[in-house]
Design an enzyme around this catalytic site. Structure first.
Site, mmCIF file in Angstrom:
data_model
loop_
_atom_site.group_PDB
_atom_site.id
_atom_site.type_symbol
_atom_site.label_atom_id
_atom_site.label_comp_id
_atom_site.label_asym_id
_atom_site.label_seq_id
_atom_site.Cartn_x
_atom_site.Cartn_y
_atom_site.Cartn_z
ATOM 1 N N ASP A 70 -11.407 9.105 -22.720
ATOM 2 C CA ASP A 70 -10.697 8.999 -22.183
ATOM 3 C C ASP A 70 -11.400 8.360 -20.085
ATOM 4 O OD1 ASP A 70 -8.088 7.092 -20.843
ATOM 5 O OD2 ASP A 70 -7.938 9.549 -19.386
ATOM 6 N N LEU A 71 -10.916 6.701 -20.064
ATOM 7 C CA LEU A 71 -11.688 6.350 -18.698
ATOM 8 C C LEU A 71 -10.937 7.501 -17.298
ATOM 9 C CD1 LEU A 71 -13.992 5.037 -17.801
ATOM 10 C CD2 LEU A 71 -12.502 2.900 -17.235
ATOM 11 N N ASP A 72 -10.168 6.167 -17.013
ATOM 12 C CA ASP A 72 -9.185 6.437 -15.863
ATOM 13 C C ASP A 72 -8.705 8.684 -15.478
ATOM 14 O OD1 ASP A 72 -9.922 4.225 -14.636
ATOM 15 O OD2 ASP A 72 -7.841 3.619 -15.399
ATOM 16 N N SER A 119 -9.361 3.883 -23.559
ATOM 17 C CA SER A 119 -9.077 3.395 -22.399
ATOM 18 C C SER A 119 -8.054 2.863 -22.793
ATOM 19 C CB SER A 119 -9.741 3.743 -21.473
ATOM 20 O OG SER A 119 -9.185 2.949 -20.148
ATOM 21 N N ALA A 120 -6.931 3.478 -22.538
ATOM 22 C CA ALA A 120 -5.503 1.726 -22.088
ATOM 23 C C ALA A 120 -6.716 0.458 -21.203
ATOM 24 C CB ALA A 120 -4.484 2.764 -21.101
ATOM 25 N N GLU A 170 -8.958 13.608 -22.349
ATOM 26 C CA GLU A 170 -7.831 13.059 -21.288
ATOM 27 C C GLU A 170 -7.273 13.782 -20.581
ATOM 28 O OE1 GLU A 170 -5.404 11.178 -21.261
ATOM 29 O OE2 GLU A 170 -6.311 9.563 -23.108
ATOM 30 N N ASP A 171 -6.667 13.252 -19.395
ATOM 31 C CA ASP A 171 -6.017 13.857 -18.451
ATOM 32 C C ASP A 171 -4.148 13.420 -18.217
ATOM 33 O OD1 ASP A 171 -6.402 10.171 -17.891
ATOM 34 O OD2 ASP A 171 -5.665 11.222 -15.882
ATOM 35 N N LYS A 196 -0.065 7.170 -15.248
ATOM 36 C CA LYS A 196 -1.376 7.230 -15.686
ATOM 37 C C LYS A 196 -1.240 7.456 -17.053
ATOM 38 C CE LYS A 196 -2.576 10.756 -12.027
ATOM 39 N NZ LYS A 196 -2.952 11.820 -12.038
ATOM 40 N N LYS A 217 -1.370 4.649 -26.203
ATOM 41 C CA LYS A 217 -1.340 5.828 -26.312
ATOM 42 C C LYS A 217 0.750 6.239 -26.613
ATOM 43 C CE LYS A 217 -4.997 6.215 -24.635
ATOM 44 N NZ LYS A 217 -6.375 6.970 -23.361
ATOM 45 N N THR A 256 -9.412 6.546 -11.112
ATOM 46 C CA THR A 256 -8.301 4.969 -10.090
ATOM 47 C C THR A 256 -7.577 5.861 -10.275
ATOM 48 O OG1 THR A 256 -8.770 4.410 -12.620
ATOM 49 C CG2 THR A 256 -11.194 3.840 -11.645
HETATM 50 P P1 B16 Z 1 -5.180 -1.927 -16.681
HETATM 51 P P2 B16 Z 1 -6.679 5.389 -19.032
HETATM 52 C C1 B16 Z 1 -4.986 3.503 -18.289
HETATM 53 O O1 B16 Z 1 -6.621 4.134 -18.004
HETATM 54 C C2 B16 Z 1 -4.817 4.070 -16.641
HETATM 55 O O2 B16 Z 1 -4.656 5.503 -16.861
HETATM 56 C C3 B16 Z 1 -2.913 3.831 -16.450
HETATM 57 O O3 B16 Z 1 -2.272 4.534 -15.105
HETATM 58 C C4 B16 Z 1 -3.532 2.682 -16.099
HETATM 59 O O4 B16 Z 1 -2.032 1.303 -16.627
HETATM 60 C C5 B16 Z 1 -4.224 1.572 -17.560
HETATM 61 O O5 B16 Z 1 -5.375 2.754 -18.283
HETATM 62 C C6 B16 Z 1 -3.770 0.203 -18.466
HETATM 63 O O6 B16 Z 1 -5.034 -0.791 -16.949
HETATM 64 O O7 B16 Z 1 -4.805 -2.096 -15.623
HETATM 65 O O8 B16 Z 1 -6.704 -1.508 -15.813
HETATM 66 O O9 B16 Z 1 -5.289 -2.123 -17.778
HETATM 67 O O10 B16 Z 1 -6.317 6.900 -18.802
HETATM 68 O O11 B16 Z 1 -6.064 5.229 -20.801
HETATM 69 O O12 B16 Z 1 -8.528 5.456 -19.342
HETATM 70 MG MG MG Z 2 -6.688 8.386 -18.144
#
Ligand code: B16
Ligand code: MG
Length: 219
Positions: A8-10, A113-114, A168-169, A44, A144, A16
């Site tokens: 996972d990224l964030d 990542s999302a 994953e967090d 998150k 997810k 972030t």
């Molecule tokens: P964006 P991850 C997710 O990243 C974040 O945890 C989540 O807070 C955010 O809303 C989502 O990405 C979408 O991000 O607005 O940059 O498309 O944890 O799946 O890496």
């Molecule tokens: Mg995350």
């Protein structure tokens, strides 16, 4: 046998969430309500539009689809003013060493990542050429806990789901990994990530070999 690590990224590679928080909070204040750090936890791992729905629900505000689109775009523009200034020193403690260990062990690595901002973040932290596959919010249709993001990663890496370990967090991310038949490591608190095969607080002093061994103990 584990052949690939899906990151996972964030919250795993970078934090972030603090930038998402500033941008969502500004939007909430504009609409006349408070948005706290505890509220931010609910966002998150959640997609941008679902995050906005949660924000509006917290404020008890209703908006048209057109207005929602405009709000999400504006939040993203604000958020991007922070991520476009990110530097490699924002990679979380222990992660640079962990990533080296993954390559040294001959394992494949992918992002799951999302975030639709994944390419920008990876470029800023100079990891844009590191991963064998990058699956992000631009590529997938189902958020997810649907396993789509990780199953696509496994397929792009040409490995079976049971040969993957997901880091994953977010609880929804752990569920996505389990729904996909993969091993899962929760990064954060056991209270939130208790369903994972194992939970760690962070990556400092954690080797990929030790993590795989720990994960395998719980089948
Ligand atoms: P964006 P991850 C997710 O990243 C974040 O945890 C989540 O807070 C955010 O809303 C989502 O990405 C979408 O991000 O607005 O940059 O498309 O944890 O799946 O890496
Ligand atoms: Mg995350």
């Amino acid at each position: 046998m584990i052949k690939a690590i899906l990151f996972d990224l964030d919250g795993v590679i970078v934090d972030t969430a603090k930038y998402h928080y500033i941008a969502w909070k500004a939007l909430a204040e504009e609409m006349g309500f408070e948005f706290t750090l505890a509220h931010n936890e609910r966002l998150k791992g959640v997609s941008r539009m679902t995050s906005l729905e949660i924000l509006l629900e917290i404020g008890g505000v209703s908006k048209t689809d057109e207005e929602k689109k405009e709000l999400a775009e504006r939040k993203n523009e604000h958020y991007r003013t922070f991520i476009t200034k990110m530097k490699p020193d924002e990679i979380l403690p222990g992660m640079p060493e962990f990533l080296k260990g993954v390559k040294k062990a001959g394992l494949k690595a992918a992002i799951g990542s999302a975030s639709k901002n994944t390419p920008t973040i990876l470029k800023q932290i100079e990891l844009d050429t590191f991963f064998d596959a990058v699956v992000d919010g631009n590529k997938i249709a189902k958020a997810k806990p649907d396993p789509e993001v990780f199953l696509t990663g496994a397929s792009e890496l040409n490995v079976k789901p049971e040969e993957c370990m997901v880091l994953e967090d977010a609880a929804s991310g752990i569920e996505a990994a389990l729904n996909g038949g993969m091993y899962s490591v929760g990064v954060g608190s056991p209270d939130v990530l208790g369903k994972a095969h194992c939970v760690i607080a962070g990556f400092e002093g954690v080797s990929v070999e030790s993590l795989i061994a720990k994960c395998m103990q719980k089948r």
